[in-house]
Design a protein around this motif. Structure first.
Motif, PDB file in Angstrom:
ATOM      1  N   MET A   1       0.888  -1.114   0.048  1.00 54.66           N
ATOM      2  CA  MET A   1       0.076   0.016  -0.165  1.00 54.66           C
ATOM      3  C   MET A   1       0.980   1.290  -0.047  1.00 54.66           C
ATOM      4  O   MET A   1       1.821   1.405   0.897  1.00 54.66           O
ATOM      5  N   GLN A   2       0.493   2.170  -0.866  1.00 53.23           N
ATOM      6  CA  GLN A   2       1.127   3.748  -0.818  1.00 53.23           C
ATOM      7  C   GLN A   2       0.183   4.400   0.037  1.00 53.23           C
ATOM      8  O   GLN A   2      -1.134   4.285  -0.039  1.00 53.23           O
ATOM      9  N   VAL A   3       0.739   5.542   0.696  1.00 58.49           N
ATOM     10  CA  VAL A   3       0.000   6.482   1.621  1.00 58.49           C
ATOM     11  C   VAL A   3       0.442   7.732   1.249  1.00 58.49           C
ATOM     12  O   VAL A   3       1.623   8.122   0.684  1.00 58.49           O
ATOM     13  N   MET A   4      -0.313   8.777   1.682  1.00 55.00           N
ATOM     14  CA  MET A   4      -0.105  10.175   1.733  1.00 55.00           C
ATOM     15  C   MET A   4      -0.740  11.065   2.565  1.00 55.00           C
ATOM     16  O   MET A   4      -2.009  10.253   3.141  1.00 55.00           O
ATOM     17  N   THR A   5      -0.506  12.123   3.178  1.00 62.12           N
ATOM     18  CA  THR A   5      -1.367  12.784   3.737  1.00 62.12           C
ATOM     19  C   THR A   5      -1.463  14.314   3.097  1.00 62.12           C
ATOM     20  O   THR A   5      -0.530  14.658   2.345  1.00 62.12           O
ATOM     21  N   PHE A   6      -2.750  15.062   3.476  1.00 59.21           N
ATOM     22  CA  PHE A   6      -2.859  16.423   2.635  1.00 59.21           C
ATOM     23  C   PHE A   6      -3.734  17.259   3.637  1.00 59.21           C
ATOM     24  O   PHE A   6      -4.429  16.810   4.290  1.00 59.21           O
ATOM     25  N   GLU A   7      -3.583  18.224   3.477  1.00 59.80           N
ATOM     26  CA  GLU A   7      -4.204  19.210   4.138  1.00 59.80           C
ATOM     27  C   GLU A   7      -5.546  19.793   3.485  1.00 59.80           C
ATOM     28  O   GLU A   7      -5.502  19.941   2.090  1.00 59.80           O
ATOM     29  N   THR A   8      -6.425  19.892   4.170  1.00 66.52           N
ATOM     30  CA  THR A   8      -7.845  20.494   3.545  1.00 66.52           C
ATOM     31  C   THR A   8      -8.475  21.456   4.542  1.00 66.52           C
ATOM     32  O   THR A   8      -7.905  21.711   5.627  1.00 66.52           O
ATOM     33  N   ALA A   9      -9.502  22.166   4.236  1.00 69.97           N
ATOM     34  CA  ALA A   9     -10.167  23.065   5.046  1.00 69.97           C
ATOM     35  C   ALA A   9     -10.700  22.469   6.488  1.00 69.97           C
ATOM     36  O   ALA A   9     -10.958  23.114   7.178  1.00 69.97           O
ATOM     37  N   LEU A  10     -10.903  21.216   6.555  1.00 65.06           N
ATOM     38  CA  LEU A  10     -11.205  20.510   7.715  1.00 65.06           C
ATOM     39  C   LEU A  10     -10.081  20.090   8.548  1.00 65.06           C
ATOM     40  O   LEU A  10     -10.164  19.479   9.732  1.00 65.06           O
ATOM     41  N   GLY A  11      -8.987  20.001   8.125  1.00 67.33           N
ATOM     42  CA  GLY A  11      -7.788  19.647   8.444  1.00 67.33           C
ATOM     43  C   GLY A  11      -7.092  18.434   7.640  1.00 67.33           C
ATOM     44  O   GLY A  11      -7.449  18.474   6.630  1.00 67.33           O
ATOM     45  N   ARG A  12      -6.030  17.947   8.511  1.00 65.09           N
ATOM     46  CA  ARG A  12      -5.184  16.953   7.437  1.00 65.09           C
ATOM     47  C   ARG A  12      -6.022  15.693   7.344  1.00 65.09           C
ATOM     48  O   ARG A  12      -6.458  15.133   8.529  1.00 65.09           O
ATOM     49  N   PHE A  13      -5.820  15.108   6.092  1.00 65.14           N
ATOM     50  CA  PHE A  13      -6.290  13.732   5.725  1.00 65.14           C
ATOM     51  C   PHE A  13      -5.220  12.910   5.674  1.00 65.14           C
ATOM     52  O   PHE A  13      -4.029  13.190   5.062  1.00 65.14           O
ATOM     53  N   GLY A  14      -5.507  11.605   5.820  1.00 69.88           N
ATOM     54  CA  GLY A  14      -4.692  10.633   5.180  1.00 69.88           C
ATOM     55  C   GLY A  14      -5.220   9.779   4.543  1.00 69.88           C
ATOM     56  O   GLY A  14      -6.242   9.264   4.687  1.00 69.88           O
ATOM     57  N   ILE A  15      -4.617   8.833   3.294  1.00 73.31           N
ATOM     58  CA  ILE A  15      -5.030   8.200   2.461  1.00 73.31           C
ATOM     59  C   ILE A  15      -4.035   6.909   2.169  1.00 73.31           C
ATOM     60  O   ILE A  15      -2.909   7.353   2.173  1.00 73.31           O
ATOM     61  N   GLY A  16      -4.580   5.828   1.893  1.00 75.47           N
ATOM     62  CA  GLY A  16      -3.757   4.619   1.493  1.00 75.47           C
ATOM     63  C   GLY A  16      -4.478   3.809   0.228  1.00 75.47           C
ATOM     64  O   GLY A  16      -5.482   3.900   0.239  1.00 75.47           O
ATOM     65  N   TRP A  17      -3.581   3.511  -0.880  1.00 71.43           N
ATOM     66  CA  TRP A  17      -4.256   2.828  -1.956  1.00 71.43           C
ATOM     67  C   TRP A  17      -3.427   1.634  -2.277  1.00 71.43           C
ATOM     68  O   TRP A  17      -2.067   1.644  -1.880  1.00 71.43           O
ATOM     69  N   THR A  18      -3.947   0.826  -2.905  1.00 75.16           N
ATOM     70  CA  THR A  18      -3.110  -0.463  -3.588  1.00 75.16           C
ATOM     71  C   THR A  18      -3.310  -0.247  -4.968  1.00 75.16           C
ATOM     72  O   THR A  18      -4.252   0.438  -5.375  1.00 75.16           O
ATOM     73  N   ASP A  19      -2.949  -1.132  -5.738  1.00 73.34           N
ATOM     74  CA  ASP A  19      -3.332  -1.563  -7.130  1.00 73.34           C
ATOM     75  C   ASP A  19      -4.893  -1.839  -7.474  1.00 73.34           C
ATOM     76  O   ASP A  19      -5.339  -1.506  -8.560  1.00 73.34           O
ATOM     77  N   GLY A  21      -7.288  -0.336  -5.522  1.00 67.15           N
ATOM     78  CA  GLY A  21      -7.893   0.974  -5.070  1.00 67.15           C
ATOM     79  C   GLY A  21      -7.783   1.436  -3.915  1.00 67.15           C
ATOM     80  O   GLY A  21      -6.799   1.170  -3.159  1.00 67.15           O
ATOM     81  N   LEU A  22      -8.522   2.664  -3.524  1.00 58.07           N
ATOM     82  CA  LEU A  22      -8.566   3.016  -2.151  1.00 58.07           C
ATOM     83  C   LEU A  22      -8.599   2.212  -1.140  1.00 58.07           C
ATOM     84  O   LEU A  22      -9.539   1.360  -1.117  1.00 58.07           O
ATOM     85  N   ALA A  23      -7.760   2.051   0.035  1.00 57.25           N
ATOM     86  CA  ALA A  23      -7.761   1.039   0.896  1.00 57.25           C
ATOM     87  C   ALA A  23      -8.041   1.718   2.183  1.00 57.25           C
ATOM     88  O   ALA A  23      -8.320   0.972   3.321  1.00 57.25           O
ATOM     89  N   ARG A  24      -7.723   3.056   2.401  1.00 56.12           N
ATOM     90  CA  ARG A  24      -7.721   3.469   3.797  1.00 56.12           C
ATOM     91  C   ARG A  24      -7.902   5.223   3.493  1.00 56.12           C
ATOM     92  O   ARG A  24      -7.493   5.841   2.679  1.00 56.12           O
ATOM     93  N   VAL A  25      -8.737   5.579   4.762  1.00 56.12           N
ATOM     94  CA  VAL A  25      -8.940   7.219   4.644  1.00 56.12           C
ATOM     95  C   VAL A  25      -8.839   7.476   6.016  1.00 56.12           C
ATOM     96  O   VAL A  25      -9.627   6.859   6.992  1.00 56.12           O
ATOM     97  N   LEU A  26      -7.968   8.146   6.495  1.00 58.78           N
ATOM     98  CA  LEU A  26      -8.083   8.593   8.027  1.00 58.78           C
ATOM     99  C   LEU A  26      -8.469  10.275   7.896  1.00 58.78           C
ATOM    100  O   LEU A  26      -7.966  10.996   7.254  1.00 58.78           O
ATOM    101  N   LEU A  27      -9.662  10.321   8.501  1.00 60.26           N
ATOM    102  CA  LEU A  27     -10.104  11.949   8.838  1.00 60.26           C
ATOM    103  C   LEU A  27      -9.356  12.641   9.571  1.00 60.26           C
ATOM    104  O   LEU A  27      -8.501  12.015  10.584  1.00 60.26           O
ATOM    105  N   PRO A  28      -9.354  13.876   9.621  1.00 58.71           N
ATOM    106  CA  PRO A  28      -8.836  14.920  10.279  1.00 58.71           C
ATOM    107  C   PRO A  28      -8.994  14.496  11.765  1.00 58.71           C
ATOM    108  O   PRO A  28     -10.050  14.281  12.373  1.00 58.71           O
ATOM    109  N   GLY A  29      -7.891  15.017  12.730  1.00 59.36           N
ATOM    110  CA  GLY A  29      -7.841  14.856  14.029  1.00 59.36           C
ATOM    111  C   GLY A  29      -6.590  14.744  14.577  1.00 59.36           C
ATOM    112  O   GLY A  29      -6.283  15.053  15.772  1.00 59.36           O
TER     113      GLY A  29
END
Length: 179
Positions: A1-19, A21-29
């Motif tokens: 799995m590959q991952v990244m974080t990014f900033e939004t108006a709600l705060g920082r999100f994290g996501i992870g994906w595989t070949d 599709g999308l496998a993880r979303v971490l909500l801000p906090g």
């Protein structure tokens, strides 16, 4: 799995994906180091998003700014999620922006109104919140019920408010907040 974080108006999100599709979303906090630690725990690596993941990031950023978005075309990878959870998630992705339903409603759609608690467990284990919109599932009394993301039910209420949903309005209906 590959991952990244990014900033939004709600705060920082994290996501992870595989070949697949999308496998993880971490909500801000959480702060970025904590979020990366949570994302990297199982051999994942920090990755560079391809075009599809880049588009998803753009839509999550738009969502955080209150824009109506759809995640219908996002390929999802539920990994080893139990079959019941997958069935619940498959139904839940059909619940649109600004719509809500109860745990009991979802249980009935799964074939048995007595499965409400099992639906709650599936929502709590959802690895892809927001895209699989577990925040749109409410308690039978129209209150938010549980939410396992940072901030708990307050985060759920905030996400629903972005979609024009007022907690306390009849389940399944919008409150547009016109004055």
């Amino acid at each position: 799995m590959q991952v990244m974080t990014f900033e939004t108006a709600l705060g920082r999100f994290g996501i992870g994906w595989t070949d697949r599709g999308l496998a993880r979303v971490l909500l801000p906090g959480d702060d970025e180091p904590t979020m990366l630690e949570r994302l990297l725990w199982d051999g994942a690596t920090v990755g560079e998003p391809d075009r599809a993941i880049g588009s998803l990031v753009d839509r999550i950023e738009d969502y955080a700014e209150g824009e109506r978005v759809s995640f219908d075309d996002v390929a999802l990878d539920f990994g080893a999620a139990p079959d019941f959870h997958r069935r619940a998630y498959d139904l839940l992705v059909k619940v649109r922006w600004g719509e809500t339903l109860t745990y009991g409603d979802l249980a009935r759609r799964l074939g048995d109104a007595n499965l409400s608690r099992a639906v709650g467990r599936a929502m709590g284990a959802n690895p892809i919140p927001l895209v699989v919109p577990c925040h749109r599932v409410l308690a039978s009394n129209g209150k938010p019920g549980g939410f396992s993301a940072p901030g708990g039910a307050a985060s759920k209420v905030r996400m629903l408010a972005l979609e024009g949903v007022s907690i306390g309005a009849p389940v399944g209906q919008l409150s547009f907040g016109f004055s």
